[in-house]
Scaffold this active site. Structure first.
Site, mmCIF file in Angstrom:
data_model
loop_
_atom_site.group_PDB
_atom_site.id
_atom_site.type_symbol
_atom_site.label_atom_id
_atom_site.label_comp_id
_atom_site.label_asym_id
_atom_site.label_seq_id
_atom_site.Cartn_x
_atom_site.Cartn_y
_atom_site.Cartn_z
ATOM 1 N N TYR A 90 0.833 -1.212 0.000
ATOM 2 C CA TYR A 90 0.000 0.000 0.000
ATOM 3 C C TYR A 90 0.864 1.257 0.000
ATOM 4 C CZ TYR A 90 -4.520 -2.277 0.328
ATOM 5 O OH TYR A 90 -5.651 -3.007 0.038
ATOM 6 N N HIS A 197 -24.207 -6.875 -18.990
ATOM 7 C CA HIS A 197 -24.889 -5.639 -19.377
ATOM 8 C C HIS A 197 -24.135 -5.000 -20.544
ATOM 9 C CE1 HIS A 197 -26.567 -1.608 -19.294
ATOM 10 N NE2 HIS A 197 -27.597 -2.125 -18.629
ATOM 11 N N ASP A 350 -28.623 2.690 -15.870
ATOM 12 C CA ASP A 350 -29.591 1.845 -16.564
ATOM 13 C C ASP A 350 -29.949 0.622 -15.733
ATOM 14 O OD1 ASP A 350 -31.089 1.261 -19.123
ATOM 15 O OD2 ASP A 350 -29.847 -0.540 -18.999
ATOM 16 N N CYS A 370 -25.689 -23.076 -4.614
ATOM 17 C CA CYS A 370 -24.825 -23.904 -5.451
ATOM 18 C C CYS A 370 -25.221 -25.373 -5.269
ATOM 19 C CB CYS A 370 -23.362 -23.718 -5.055
ATOM 20 S SG CYS A 370 -22.726 -22.050 -5.328
ATOM 21 N N CYS A 373 -23.572 -26.878 -2.228
ATOM 22 C CA CYS A 373 -23.444 -25.973 -1.074
ATOM 23 C C CYS A 373 -23.684 -26.730 0.227
ATOM 24 C CB CYS A 373 -24.449 -24.828 -1.201
ATOM 25 S SG CYS A 373 -24.448 -23.683 0.209
ATOM 26 N N CYS A 378 -25.843 -19.887 4.420
ATOM 27 C CA CYS A 378 -26.255 -19.457 3.088
ATOM 28 C C CYS A 378 -27.736 -19.758 2.889
ATOM 29 C CB CYS A 378 -25.411 -20.172 2.038
ATOM 30 S SG CYS A 378 -25.801 -19.707 0.343
#
Length: 390
Positions: A90, A197, A350, A370, A373, A378
């Site tokens: 950093y 998109h 959009d 999934c 999973c 989840c």
């Protein structure tokens, strides 16, 4: 190492830090009653080196992000061990991450355009929620609750969904409200992914064209476009995570926008730990291409919407400077992240505007798991979102 580029990074970070403070403070003094909140989710990054340890600790103890044996002990040990090394990285890009600055700039431009194209849901205001550094999910949700909007759109800033990143951010909201009920009188909805998109693809295509223009005309067609995304463990891929296929879909959309002008490849970066991860790795691919006699490349951070440590250090310094010099690469460029490119702001606008007008409030894909999973949290989270977004 390209010293001029690093100096440029230092100067740029200084501007980022100044603007970050301006944007963050200006959003808090805006007292206009908000009707629609756009909650922008991202992993975030330490704004200074003092935050690096806690940032790494958050990652290493988050089982959505990474699974370790005896994680409560091994995670903190790894975070402590890696802190100094990551702090140095950093420091080499100016002392901190610019993600907050870019997120605020994107959010302000997005909401300014939404006010114009979607006046029925105006005024809009953006809120940024990071996973491992301030502004945290809890801090940002508290601000939203104070502002009492009529509608909250939870907008993932990971275009491609991955359980380790997108899933972790969504689960953080679930965890927050497990301790208390969501505020009444607010309508919630979710934008969980947007990998294909058209305007996202066009943004990346424009960034690539900007870099291609820097190559001599006679060599431009031979430049290899290397789309680089953060890798994930193979066990995550085998579990059925959709991230690799969604990244691939973005690459294909971009290449279609470019009319398949150049050879291209999808590669993976940022592996952590000893387990097998998705390959080919970006640095290894560069080495192999160099052995094949290839000399000209552009690296494209296809899964990142703003600059941060993986672009400014790993791609720019470690690969475009140090590795390229070692391999005697003739010319290598790095396409900028979308950042605040006007086409990208149009894409964000959009996506949200169409979501507000047509929905759905939450997609069936987001609510499904999934195929392999095994994370019970989840399952609980997705059931909660189904109820929240009715």
């Amino acid at each position: 190492m390209n010293i001029s580029k690093i100096s440029k990074n230092f100067l740029q970070i200084g501007r980022w830090n100044w603007e970050r403070q301006r944007l963050f403070s200006s959003s808090s003094v805006n007292q206009q009653k908000v009707k629609t909140a756009v909650l922008m989710l991202n992993m975030g990054g330490p704004q200074n080196t003092a935050q690096v340890h806690d940032y790494l600790l958050g990652i290493m103890t988050d089982r959505d992000m990474i699974q370790l044996p005896v994680q409560s002990k091994l995670g903190p040990w790894i975070a402590q061990r890696r802190t100094e090394e990551v702090q140095k990285k950093y420091q080499e890009i100016g002392g901190g991450s610019p993600i907050l600055m870019w997120s605020n700039r994107q959010g302000e431009k997005l909401c300014a355009q939404l006010d114009k194209v979607a006046p029925e849901s105006a005024p809009h205001r953006h809120y940024v929620a990071f996973r491992y550094v301030t502004p945290t999910t809890a801090e940002t949700l508290a601000r939203i609750e104070e502002d009492r909007p009529e509608r909250v759109v939870i907008f993932s800033q990971y275009p491609q969904y991955c359980c380790a990143t997108s899933g972790s951010s969504f689960n953080a909201i679930f965890d927050h409200y497990k301790k208390m009920s969501p505020p009444t009188g607010i309508s919630w909805s979710v934008i969980d992914r947007w990998p294909t998109h058209p305007l996202l693809a066009r943004t990346f295509a424009e960034r690539i064209r900007e870099e291609l223009a820097k190559f001599p005309a006679e060599k431009r067609d031979d430049v290899i476009l290397m789309f680089s995304a953060h890798s994930i463990p193979l066990k995550t891929v085998n579990r059925g995570d959709s991230y690799p296929s969604e990244v691939g879909a973005t690459v294909q959309a971009v290449m279609q926008e470019l009319n398949h002008c150049n050879p291209h490849v999808l590669v993976w970066q940022s592996k952590v730990g000893p387990l097998p991860w998705l390959e080919p790795f970006t640095d290894a691919a560069l080495k192999s291409y160099a052995k094949q006699g290839k000399k000209n490349f552009i690296l494209i951070p296809i899964a990142f919407v703003n600059e941060h440590i993986e672009t400014l250090h790993e791609l720019d310094i470690e690969y475009c400077d140090e590795l390229a010099s070692e391999l005697n690469i003739e010319q290598i460029g790095r396409a900028a992240a979308p950042n605040d490119h006007p086409i990208f702001i149009d894409a964000l606008t959009d996506i949200v505007a169409q979501h507000l007008k047509k929905g759905p409030r939450v997609t069936p894909k987001f609510l499904s798991r999934c195929p392999h999973c095994v994370n019970s949290r989840c399952s609980e989270s997705k059931k909660w979102y189904k109820t929240l977004c009715k």
